[in-house]
Design a protein around this motif. Structure first.
Motif, PDB file in Angstrom:
ATOM      1  N   SER A   1       0.853  -1.238  -0.032  1.00 51.64           N
ATOM      2  CA  SER A   1      -0.110   0.061  -0.012  1.00 51.64           C
ATOM      3  C   SER A   1       0.950   1.142   0.091  1.00 51.64           C
ATOM      4  CB  SER A   1      -0.939   0.131   1.241  1.00 51.64           C
ATOM      5  OG  SER A   1      -0.115   0.013   2.506  1.00 51.64           O
ATOM      6  N   GLU A   2       2.027   1.416   0.643  1.00 57.60           N
ATOM      7  CA  GLU A   2       2.981   2.393   0.738  1.00 57.60           C
ATOM      8  C   GLU A   2       3.482   2.666  -0.772  1.00 57.60           C
ATOM      9  OE1 GLU A   2       5.789   1.569   3.994  1.00 57.60           O
ATOM     10  OE2 GLU A   2       4.319   2.257   5.377  1.00 57.60           O
ATOM     11  N   ARG A   3       3.951   1.377  -1.279  1.00 62.96           N
ATOM     12  CA  ARG A   3       4.388   1.646  -2.666  1.00 62.96           C
ATOM     13  C   ARG A   3       3.414   2.176  -3.603  1.00 62.96           C
ATOM     14  NH1 ARG A   3       9.240  -0.585  -5.131  1.00 62.96           N
ATOM     15  NH2 ARG A   3       9.075   0.104  -7.215  1.00 62.96           N
ATOM     16  N   LEU A   4       2.050   1.684  -3.567  1.00 63.53           N
ATOM     17  CA  LEU A   4       1.158   2.215  -4.364  1.00 63.53           C
ATOM     18  C   LEU A   4       1.072   3.561  -4.180  1.00 63.53           C
ATOM     19  CD1 LEU A   4      -1.190   1.833  -6.602  1.00 63.53           C
ATOM     20  CD2 LEU A   4      -2.643   1.431  -4.439  1.00 63.53           C
ATOM     21  N   ASP A   5       1.117   4.157  -3.035  1.00 60.36           N
ATOM     22  CA  ASP A   5       1.024   5.436  -2.716  1.00 60.36           C
ATOM     23  C   ASP A   5       2.082   6.358  -3.196  1.00 60.36           C
ATOM     24  OD1 ASP A   5      -1.314   5.084  -1.401  1.00 60.36           O
ATOM     25  OD2 ASP A   5      -0.331   5.412   0.993  1.00 60.36           O
ATOM     26  N   GLN A   6       3.336   5.822  -3.245  1.00 55.27           N
ATOM     27  CA  GLN A   6       4.242   6.394  -3.834  1.00 55.27           C
ATOM     28  C   GLN A   6       4.191   6.394  -5.355  1.00 55.27           C
ATOM     29  OE1 GLN A   6       7.652   3.878  -2.794  1.00 55.27           O
ATOM     30  NE2 GLN A   6       7.660   4.616  -0.502  1.00 55.27           N
ATOM     31  N   GLU A   7       3.897   5.464  -6.061  1.00 53.35           N
ATOM     32  CA  GLU A   7       3.582   5.286  -7.489  1.00 53.35           C
ATOM     33  C   GLU A   7       2.468   6.085  -7.924  1.00 53.35           C
ATOM     34  OE1 GLU A   7       5.310   3.613  -9.738  1.00 53.35           O
ATOM     35  OE2 GLU A   7       6.960   3.075  -8.050  1.00 53.35           O
ATOM     36  N   ALA A   8       1.457   6.285  -7.100  1.00 57.37           N
ATOM     37  CA  ALA A   8       0.339   7.105  -7.651  1.00 57.37           C
ATOM     38  C   ALA A   8       0.887   8.647  -7.872  1.00 57.37           C
ATOM     39  CB  ALA A   8      -0.641   7.210  -6.717  1.00 57.37           C
ATOM     40  N   LEU A   9       2.028   9.095  -7.119  1.00 59.70           N
ATOM     41  CA  LEU A   9       2.429  10.342  -7.179  1.00 59.70           C
ATOM     42  C   LEU A   9       3.061  10.597  -8.795  1.00 59.70           C
ATOM     43  CD1 LEU A   9       4.430  10.668  -3.746  1.00 59.70           C
ATOM     44  CD2 LEU A   9       2.081  11.850  -4.369  1.00 59.70           C
ATOM     45  N   ASN A  10       3.548   9.558  -9.228  1.00 59.18           N
ATOM     46  CA  ASN A  10       4.054   9.485 -10.402  1.00 59.18           C
ATOM     47  C   ASN A  10       2.839   9.242 -11.786  1.00 59.18           C
ATOM     48  OD1 ASN A  10       6.670  10.012  -9.507  1.00 59.18           O
ATOM     49  ND2 ASN A  10       6.869   7.674  -9.048  1.00 59.18           N
ATOM     50  N   LEU A  11       1.653   8.829 -11.497  1.00 60.40           N
ATOM     51  CA  LEU A  11       0.734   8.595 -12.416  1.00 60.40           C
ATOM     52  C   LEU A  11       0.301   9.730 -12.754  1.00 60.40           C
ATOM     53  CD1 LEU A  11      -0.948   5.551 -10.853  1.00 60.40           C
ATOM     54  CD2 LEU A  11       0.838   5.500 -12.680  1.00 60.40           C
ATOM     55  N   LYS A  12      -0.116   9.689 -14.204  1.00 60.28           N
ATOM     56  CA  LYS A  12      -0.794  11.010 -14.669  1.00 60.28           C
ATOM     57  C   LYS A  12      -2.115  10.672 -15.196  1.00 60.28           C
ATOM     58  CE  LYS A  12       3.618  12.723 -16.452  1.00 60.28           C
ATOM     59  NZ  LYS A  12       4.309  13.061 -17.798  1.00 60.28           N
ATOM     60  N   ALA A  13      -2.916  11.452 -15.162  1.00 57.10           N
ATOM     61  CA  ALA A  13      -4.551  11.278 -15.421  1.00 57.10           C
ATOM     62  C   ALA A  13      -4.512  11.129 -17.179  1.00 57.10           C
ATOM     63  CB  ALA A  13      -5.522  12.631 -15.217  1.00 57.10           C
ATOM     64  N   PHE A  14      -5.303   9.834 -17.125  1.00 58.80           N
ATOM     65  CA  PHE A  14      -5.428   9.512 -18.672  1.00 58.80           C
ATOM     66  C   PHE A  14      -6.949  10.278 -19.468  1.00 58.80           C
ATOM     67  CE2 PHE A  14      -6.800   6.249 -22.199  1.00 58.80           C
ATOM     68  CZ  PHE A  14      -5.678   6.403 -22.793  1.00 58.80           C
ATOM     69  N   ASP A  15      -6.805  10.651 -20.558  1.00 60.24           N
ATOM     70  CA  ASP A  15      -7.630  11.286 -21.251  1.00 60.24           C
ATOM     71  C   ASP A  15      -8.350  10.406 -22.048  1.00 60.24           C
ATOM     72  OD1 ASP A  15      -9.222  12.783 -22.660  1.00 60.24           O
ATOM     73  OD2 ASP A  15      -7.855  13.917 -23.788  1.00 60.24           O
ATOM     74  N   LEU A  16      -9.477  10.078 -21.493  1.00 59.31           N
ATOM     75  CA  LEU A  16     -10.479   8.716 -22.422  1.00 59.31           C
ATOM     76  C   LEU A  16     -10.884   9.231 -23.465  1.00 59.31           C
ATOM     77  CD1 LEU A  16     -12.527   7.752 -18.942  1.00 59.31           C
ATOM     78  CD2 LEU A  16     -10.624   6.418 -20.124  1.00 59.31           C
ATOM     79  N   GLU A  17     -10.808  10.585 -24.075  1.00 60.81           N
ATOM     80  CA  GLU A  17     -11.203  10.675 -25.173  1.00 60.81           C
ATOM     81  C   GLU A  17     -10.401  10.141 -26.060  1.00 60.81           C
ATOM     82  OE1 GLU A  17     -13.852  12.701 -26.238  1.00 60.81           O
ATOM     83  OE2 GLU A  17     -14.685  12.432 -24.221  1.00 60.81           O
ATOM     84  N   LEU A  18      -8.988   9.960 -25.784  1.00 59.03           N
ATOM     85  CA  LEU A  18      -8.236   9.330 -27.088  1.00 59.03           C
ATOM     86  C   LEU A  18      -8.429   7.862 -27.267  1.00 59.03           C
ATOM     87  CD1 LEU A  18      -4.796  10.334 -25.069  1.00 59.03           C
ATOM     88  CD2 LEU A  18      -5.833  11.184 -27.267  1.00 59.03           C
ATOM     89  N   LEU A  19      -9.423   7.247 -26.528  1.00 57.22           N
ATOM     90  CA  LEU A  19      -9.587   5.926 -26.916  1.00 57.22           C
ATOM     91  C   LEU A  19     -11.107   6.009 -27.611  1.00 57.22           C
ATOM     92  CD1 LEU A  19      -9.480   4.332 -23.557  1.00 57.22           C
ATOM     93  CD2 LEU A  19      -7.886   4.066 -25.231  1.00 57.22           C
ATOM     94  N   LYS A  20     -11.742   6.924 -27.904  1.00 59.19           N
ATOM     95  CA  LYS A  20     -12.887   7.112 -28.733  1.00 59.19           C
ATOM     96  C   LYS A  20     -12.603   6.593 -30.307  1.00 59.19           C
ATOM     97  CE  LYS A  20     -15.980   9.984 -25.956  1.00 59.19           C
ATOM     98  NZ  LYS A  20     -16.671  10.951 -25.839  1.00 59.19           N
ATOM     99  N   VAL A  21     -11.484   6.940 -30.582  1.00 59.63           N
ATOM    100  CA  VAL A  21     -10.772   6.547 -31.959  1.00 59.63           C
ATOM    101  C   VAL A  21     -11.050   5.177 -32.398  1.00 59.63           C
ATOM    102  CG1 VAL A  21      -9.063   6.458 -33.451  1.00 59.63           C
ATOM    103  CG2 VAL A  21      -9.338   8.499 -32.138  1.00 59.63           C
ATOM    104  N   TYR A  22     -11.011   4.301 -31.156  1.00 57.67           N
ATOM    105  CA  TYR A  22     -10.941   2.916 -31.273  1.00 57.67           C
ATOM    106  C   TYR A  22     -12.318   2.133 -31.118  1.00 57.67           C
ATOM    107  CZ  TYR A  22      -6.031   3.827 -31.143  1.00 57.67           C
ATOM    108  OH  TYR A  22      -4.767   4.294 -31.344  1.00 57.67           O
ATOM    109  N   SER A  23     -13.376   3.234 -30.595  1.00 56.69           N
ATOM    110  CA  SER A  23     -14.415   2.397 -30.414  1.00 56.69           C
ATOM    111  C   SER A  23     -15.674   2.631 -31.574  1.00 56.69           C
ATOM    112  CB  SER A  23     -15.283   3.230 -29.036  1.00 56.69           C
ATOM    113  OG  SER A  23     -15.276   4.370 -29.350  1.00 56.69           O
ATOM    114  N   HIS A  24     -16.661   1.913 -31.705  1.00 54.16           N
ATOM    115  CA  HIS A  24     -17.425   1.963 -32.766  1.00 54.16           C
ATOM    116  C   HIS A  24     -18.821   2.561 -32.375  1.00 54.16           C
ATOM    117  CE1 HIS A  24     -14.830  -0.834 -34.690  1.00 54.16           C
ATOM    118  NE2 HIS A  24     -15.510  -1.936 -34.067  1.00 54.16           N
TER     119      HIS A  24
END
Length: 103
Positions: free
Chosen positions: A80-103
Motif C-alpha cells: 500500500s505504501e508503494r502504491l501511494d508512492q507510485e500514484a504520485l508519478n501517475l498522470k491522468a489519462f484522457d479517455l477521449e483518446l480511446l474514442k478513435v478505437y470504439s464503434h
C-alpha cells in the motif's frame, strides 16, 4: 454447517473453486507460488467458520496484513505504501483518446 480450513473439499464446493493452476512462464510460476503461499497462510489458522461471511472476514484480515502491515522483501515497503508512492508519478489519462478505437 461447520467448515474446517483443512476440509478443502468442502471449501472448494462452497467457494466454487476449480483447483487447477498451471504455470508456463517463470513470471507466472512466481505468481502461482505467491498465491499458494497466501492460501497456505489461511490454512495455518485452522479456524472453523460457520458461513461465507466468517471466511470473508478472515480473508479480509489477511488482505489487510499483506497489503498494509507487512514489508515486502522485493520492494522494501508495504504494497500500500508503494502504491501511494507510485500514484504520485501517475498522470491522468484522457479517455477521449480511446474514442478513435470504439464503434
Amino acid at each position: 454447517m461447520l467448515f474446517s480450513m483443512n476440509d478443502s473439499g468442502s471449501m472448494q464446493k462452497m467457494l466454487d473453486l476449480n483447483p487447477c493452476l498451471s504455470a508456463i512462464r517463470p513470471q507466472t510460476k512466481g505468481k502461482v507460488e505467491a498465491l499458494a503461499r497466501t492460501v497456505d497462510r489461511l490454512l495455518v489458522f485452522n479456524n472453523e467458520f460457520e458461513d461465507l461471511e466468517e471466511l470473508q472476514a478472515l480473508v479480509q484480515q489477511l488482505m489487510e496484513d499483506l497489503n498494509h502491515k507487512e514489508i515486502s522483501q522485493a520492494i522494501g515497503t508495504s504494497p500500500s505504501e508503494r502504491l501511494d508512492q507510485e500514484a504520485l508519478n501517475l498522470k491522468a489519462f484522457d479517455l477521449e483518446l480511446l474514442k478513435v478505437y470504439s464503434h
